[in-house]
Design a protein around this motif. Sequence first.
Motif, PDB file in Angstrom:
ATOM      1  N   TYR A 214      -2.752   8.470   3.160  1.00  0.00           N
ATOM      2  CA  TYR A 214      -1.563   8.644   3.202  1.00  0.00           C
ATOM      3  C   TYR A 214      -1.338  10.362   3.495  1.00  0.00           C
ATOM      4  CZ  TYR A 214       3.468   8.578   1.754  1.00  0.00           C
ATOM      5  OH  TYR A 214       4.675   8.721   1.883  1.00  0.00           O
ATOM      6  N   ARG A 215      -2.166  10.870   2.494  1.00  0.00           N
ATOM      7  CA  ARG A 215      -2.153  12.534   2.525  1.00  0.00           C
ATOM      8  C   ARG A 215      -2.083  12.963   3.908  1.00  0.00           C
ATOM      9  NH1 ARG A 215      -0.888  14.657  -2.293  1.00  0.00           N
ATOM     10  NH2 ARG A 215      -1.705  13.557  -4.234  1.00  0.00           N
TER      11      ARG A 215
ATOM     12  N   ARG B 166       0.707  -1.187   0.135  1.00  0.00           N
ATOM     13  CA  ARG B 166       0.154   0.149  -0.086  1.00  0.00           C
ATOM     14  C   ARG B 166       0.745   1.191   0.007  1.00  0.00           C
ATOM     15  NH1 ARG B 166      -3.457  -3.128   3.934  1.00  0.00           N
ATOM     16  NH2 ARG B 166      -2.408  -2.315   5.381  1.00  0.00           N
ATOM     17  N   ILE B 167       1.876   1.213   0.726  1.00  0.00           N
ATOM     18  CA  ILE B 167       2.737   2.293   1.157  1.00  0.00           C
ATOM     19  C   ILE B 167       3.623   2.719  -0.406  1.00  0.00           C
ATOM     20  CG2 ILE B 167       4.749   3.205   2.022  1.00  0.00           C
ATOM     21  CD1 ILE B 167       3.996   1.877   4.647  1.00  0.00           C
TER      22      ILE B 167
ATOM     23  N   TRP C 278      -6.425   5.049  -0.034  1.00  0.00           N
ATOM     24  CA  TRP C 278      -4.860   4.839   0.584  1.00  0.00           C
ATOM     25  C   TRP C 278      -4.299   6.052   0.256  1.00  0.00           C
ATOM     26  CZ3 TRP C 278      -3.545  -0.438  -2.463  1.00  0.00           C
ATOM     27  CH2 TRP C 278      -4.436  -1.423  -1.947  1.00  0.00           C
ATOM     28  N   GLU C 279      -4.699   6.780  -0.727  1.00  0.00           N
ATOM     29  CA  GLU C 279      -3.942   8.175  -1.217  1.00  0.00           C
ATOM     30  C   GLU C 279      -4.505   8.926  -0.011  1.00  0.00           C
ATOM     31  OE1 GLU C 279      -3.094  11.432  -4.794  1.00  0.00           O
ATOM     32  OE2 GLU C 279      -4.586   9.606  -5.180  1.00  0.00           O
TER      33      GLU C 279
ATOM     34  N   GLY D 272       0.246   9.938   6.619  1.00  0.00           N
ATOM     35  CA  GLY D 272       1.643   9.535   6.237  1.00  0.00           C
ATOM     36  C   GLY D 272       1.437   7.882   6.328  1.00  0.00           C
ATOM     37  N   GLN D 273       2.786   7.464   5.980  1.00  0.00           N
ATOM     38  CA  GLN D 273       2.884   6.023   5.937  1.00  0.00           C
ATOM     39  C   GLN D 273       2.266   5.306   7.197  1.00  0.00           C
ATOM     40  OE1 GLN D 273       6.906   4.928   6.063  1.00  0.00           O
ATOM     41  NE2 GLN D 273       7.181   5.509   3.785  1.00  0.00           N
TER      42      GLN D 273
ATOM     43  N   LEU E 115      -1.320   4.010   6.663  1.00  0.00           N
ATOM     44  CA  LEU E 115      -1.298   2.904   6.013  1.00  0.00           C
ATOM     45  C   LEU E 115      -1.096   1.559   6.778  1.00  0.00           C
ATOM     46  CD1 LEU E 115      -0.404   4.171   2.360  1.00  0.00           C
ATOM     47  CD2 LEU E 115      -2.640   3.786   3.153  1.00  0.00           C
TER      48      LEU E 115
ATOM     49  N   THR F 253       0.903   3.833  -3.229  1.00  0.00           N
ATOM     50  CA  THR F 253       0.578   5.087  -2.878  1.00  0.00           C
ATOM     51  C   THR F 253       1.677   6.398  -2.992  1.00  0.00           C
ATOM     52  OG1 THR F 253      -1.043   4.260  -1.259  1.00  0.00           O
ATOM     53  CG2 THR F 253      -0.660   6.733  -1.205  1.00  0.00           C
ATOM     54  N   GLU F 254       2.896   5.937  -2.732  1.00  0.00           N
ATOM     55  CA  GLU F 254       4.111   6.887  -2.730  1.00  0.00           C
ATOM     56  C   GLU F 254       4.323   7.203  -4.139  1.00  0.00           C
ATOM     57  OE1 GLU F 254       7.282   5.396  -0.095  1.00  0.00           O
ATOM     58  OE2 GLU F 254       6.431   6.506   1.558  1.00  0.00           O
TER      59      GLU F 254
END
Length: 160
Positions: free
Chosen positions: A92-93, A56-57, A88-89, A96-97, A100, A60-61
């Motif tokens: 994450y925004r 996922r990380i 996920w995005e 952060g990590q 997720l 997304t990154e």
Amino acid sequence: MKYKAMMQYFYENKSRRYIREKYVFNSMALRMLISGFRTFGSDVLFKPPQVTASFRIMLTEYKIRNNASYIQIAKKFGYLGIAQIYQWEKIYRQNGQNGLLSLKKGREPKMTKQKKNKQELTPEQNKIKQLEQENLELRIKNKALKLFASMKQPTDKKHK
């Protein structure tokens, strides 16, 4: 159904419009499927990537860093879950990590399981509980016997 649609698209040269209408695909989902199938073949359907926290990380990154579209994600990672990628995005925004990392698979249950409080009862409490249960059983039997006896008694009406 998706496999059959991809066979028609790639090997029978059917148009995206034909596939979308025949199999009732969302336009974006179909373009993602085509892109993923082009790169990963049938594995995109039958052996999709295992979704872990690190996956996922990484996905997304990559999406954020490269401003990648869902189609580019499908091509690079072979993952087709538009709604999940969007979530996920968003997570994450915001977090952060770590956001997720803590995700659990599946939905929250609608009905929660109630935990029974099993407390240790003293011998006196056990005896009281047992006597209360016996009392209840005897009251039920007594009512049943009274009802049965009333059903056996003749009525007051005389037969002519």
